[in-house]
Write a protein that holds these residues in place. Structure first.
Motif, mmCIF file in Angstrom:
data_model
loop_
_atom_site.group_PDB
_atom_site.id
_atom_site.type_symbol
_atom_site.label_atom_id
_atom_site.label_comp_id
_atom_site.label_asym_id
_atom_site.label_seq_id
_atom_site.Cartn_x
_atom_site.Cartn_y
_atom_site.Cartn_z
ATOM 1 N N SER A 97 3.419 6.206 5.353
ATOM 2 C CA SER A 97 3.308 7.405 4.513
ATOM 3 C C SER A 97 2.303 7.162 3.397
ATOM 4 O O SER A 97 2.105 6.041 2.938
ATOM 5 C CB SER A 97 4.674 7.778 3.930
ATOM 6 O OG SER A 97 5.224 6.709 3.196
ATOM 7 N N LEU A 98 1.663 8.246 2.949
ATOM 8 C CA LEU A 98 0.573 8.162 1.972
ATOM 9 C C LEU A 98 0.955 8.756 0.623
ATOM 10 O O LEU A 98 0.097 9.214 -0.122
ATOM 11 C CB LEU A 98 -0.675 8.858 2.524
ATOM 12 C CG LEU A 98 -1.187 8.320 3.860
ATOM 13 C CD1 LEU A 98 -2.401 9.100 4.323
ATOM 14 C CD2 LEU A 98 -1.508 6.838 3.767
ATOM 15 N N GLY A 99 2.223 8.741 0.298
ATOM 16 C CA GLY A 99 2.683 9.275 -0.982
ATOM 17 C C GLY A 99 3.009 10.743 -0.860
ATOM 18 O O GLY A 99 4.170 11.149 -0.951
ATOM 19 N N SER A 100 2.003 11.570 -0.635
ATOM 20 C CA SER A 100 2.221 13.000 -0.392
ATOM 21 C C SER A 100 2.732 13.165 1.037
ATOM 22 O O SER A 100 2.965 12.188 1.746
ATOM 23 C CB SER A 100 0.915 13.768 -0.585
ATOM 24 O OG SER A 100 -0.051 13.326 0.348
ATOM 25 N N GLN A 101 2.872 14.402 1.464
ATOM 26 C CA GLN A 101 3.409 14.644 2.802
ATOM 27 C C GLN A 101 2.322 14.501 3.862
ATOM 28 O O GLN A 101 2.018 15.414 4.638
ATOM 29 C CB GLN A 101 4.069 16.021 2.850
ATOM 30 C CG GLN A 101 5.313 16.091 1.983
ATOM 31 C CD GLN A 101 6.056 17.402 2.124
ATOM 32 O OE1 GLN A 101 5.771 18.217 2.991
ATOM 33 N NE2 GLN A 101 7.036 17.615 1.265
ATOM 34 N N ILE B 97 0.839 -1.204 0.000
ATOM 35 C CA ILE B 97 0.000 0.000 0.000
ATOM 36 C C ILE B 97 0.871 1.251 0.000
ATOM 37 O O ILE B 97 0.636 2.191 -0.779
ATOM 38 C CB ILE B 97 -0.943 -0.011 1.214
ATOM 39 C CG1 ILE B 97 -1.956 -1.151 1.083
ATOM 40 C CG2 ILE B 97 -1.657 1.329 1.357
ATOM 41 C CD1 ILE B 97 -2.750 -1.414 2.341
ATOM 42 N N GLU B 98 1.878 1.269 0.861
ATOM 43 C CA GLU B 98 2.758 2.432 0.960
ATOM 44 C C GLU B 98 3.502 2.664 -0.356
ATOM 45 O O GLU B 98 3.620 3.801 -0.831
ATOM 46 C CB GLU B 98 3.749 2.230 2.108
ATOM 47 C CG GLU B 98 4.383 3.490 2.620
ATOM 48 C CD GLU B 98 5.157 3.279 3.908
ATOM 49 O OE1 GLU B 98 5.368 4.263 4.631
ATOM 50 O OE2 GLU B 98 5.562 2.136 4.185
ATOM 51 N N VAL B 99 3.981 1.589 -0.971
ATOM 52 C CA VAL B 99 4.695 1.706 -2.248
ATOM 53 C C VAL B 99 3.754 2.164 -3.354
ATOM 54 O O VAL B 99 4.097 3.033 -4.168
ATOM 55 C CB VAL B 99 5.351 0.360 -2.605
ATOM 56 C CG1 VAL B 99 5.810 0.340 -4.060
ATOM 57 C CG2 VAL B 99 6.541 0.084 -1.688
ATOM 58 N N GLY B 100 2.544 1.608 -3.401
ATOM 59 C CA GLY B 100 1.584 2.019 -4.427
ATOM 60 C C GLY B 100 1.238 3.490 -4.343
ATOM 61 O O GLY B 100 1.176 4.200 -5.358
#
Length: 382
Positions: A341-345, A169-172
């Motif tokens: 982490s969710l991709g963005s900050q 999920i984090e990588v995606g």
């Protein structure tokens, strides 16, 4: 022969430069061991890449060279010989290890922190479309290649991530964010898993937060499905659906190194079974930590936090071994703070079944990750 068998000095082999050994080296640098103790670290790479900060590299928040802990300075500070090589087998009864170079290392005591690989997908991949998330270095090379091809228009802006655990999920989400930052208006990220739910071992509150984040990013979640074939950049799923892709990121779960199960050590699911002091239950002169080990007293999920917490125990017990004293025990916590982490900050935090999402949590995660990196980077200027 490298090393000495039960002679003078006693030889301690540290196999692998993972999180546990990086922490142990930092602690050993603060100790003074007896003159009859000699230590050697064997690692296939010169840097321990900190996996907790990997999603930030994928997302483009920081460079790959900022998440590596140089092993040579740690070894120098701890008076440990560094050998760049890979352990490929161990003979616990004769206290001998064989390296990829063909060299044989004898030891009195060995500590294994060689991490794990990724469970293979067992799908023919003639065009090298599949990129396992570990080892991290080769994966980042494969990711950069796919990113360059997508930006050049020679590959579709479509990525498949296999494995809907926390890592997948984090990588995606990191890949989705990076592609958008690179000007790809509508990237297609597909998260494929054979299970019936995301992050199956996590709390319901955390799963709900992550599901919302994936919906916001329009990530295509495909559960109870496997990859059947890959041909000419097209992936056929067991559901019958076909997807174009430039890269299949394999986050399907950790897999122990195959030679461990053939070593004669007691193992559980291919990992070295260890007691409360991290000693092999069959050969007490072999220790293991992190993903290399199976903690008999309380089975632990593969998580970097447990490897990091095992490091001081390894360092303390090396000192105790040197003094012929009894060993201390490892007491892992019953729960720990998860920061995803969710991709963005932005990030999600979860502990004791309570989950929270916020921007400041991303900055907290960054602070924790880079505090670890700064503490263990002993090169001049750090």
């Amino acid at each position: 022969m490298v090393g000495a068998l039960s002679g003078d000095p006693r030889h301690i082999l540290l196999a692998g430069g993972g999180h546990a050994h990086a922490v142990a080296l930092r602690q050993l640098a603060k100790q003074t061991l007896p003159a009859d103790i000699r230590l050697t670290l064997v690692s296939p790479t010169t840097h321990n890449l900190y996996s907790g900060a990997l999603p930030g590299v994928i997302a483009g928040h920081w460079k790959a060279d900022s998440i590596g802990v140089p092993l040579q300075p740690l070894c120098d500070a701890a008076n440990v010989q560094f050998v760049q090589d890979r352990l490929v087998s161990i003979e616990p009864d004769s206290r001998t290890a064989r390296l990829e170079s063909g060299k044989r290392v004898t030891f009195d005591l060995a500590s294994l922190d060689i991490g794990s690989g990724i469970r293979p997908l067992d799908v023919p991949d003639a065009l090298d479309v599949i990129g396992p998330i570990r080892p991290i270095g080769p994966f980042l090379d494969r990711w950069q290649k796919a990113l360059a091809e997508i930006k050049a228009g020679s590959a579709p802006p479509s990525i498949i991530v296999v494995g809907a655990g926390l890592a997948g999920i984090e990588v995606g989400l990191a890949i989705h964010y990076r592609l958008q930052q690179e000007g790809i208006a509508a990237p297609s990220i597909h998260l494929v898993d054979a299970g019936s739910d995301i992050a199956g071992s996590s709390s319901p509150a955390l799963r709900r937060k992550l599901a919302r984040a994936m919906r916001r990013a329009n990530i295509n979640l495909i559960l109870q499905t496997r990859i059947q074939t890959i041909q000419d950049g097209t992936v056929l799923l067991t559901s019958g659906e076909s997807l174009e892709t430039s890269l299949v990121v394999n986050c399907a779960g950790s897999a122990p190194h195959g030679w461990i199960g053939q070593s004669g050590l007691n193992t559980v699911d291919g990992r070295v079974e260890v007691d409360a002091s991290l000693r092999s239950t069959s050969h007490p002169h072999i220790w293991a930590a992190g993903d290399t080990s199976y903690f008999k007293a309380k089975p632990l999920e593969p998580a970097g936090v447990f490897a990091v917490r095992a490091g001081p125990v390894i360092a303390e017990n090396i000192g105790r071994y040197a003094q012929n004293s009894g060993l201390s025990e490892f007491h892992p916590q019953s729960d720990y703070l998860k920061l995803i982490s969710l991709g963005s900050q932005r990030a999600v935090a979860e502990k004791f079944g309570v989950a929270l999402e916020a921007g400041w949590l991303w900055h907290l995660k960054k602070k924790i990750d880079f505090s670890f990196l700064r503490e263990h980077n002993l090169t001049p200027g750090h």
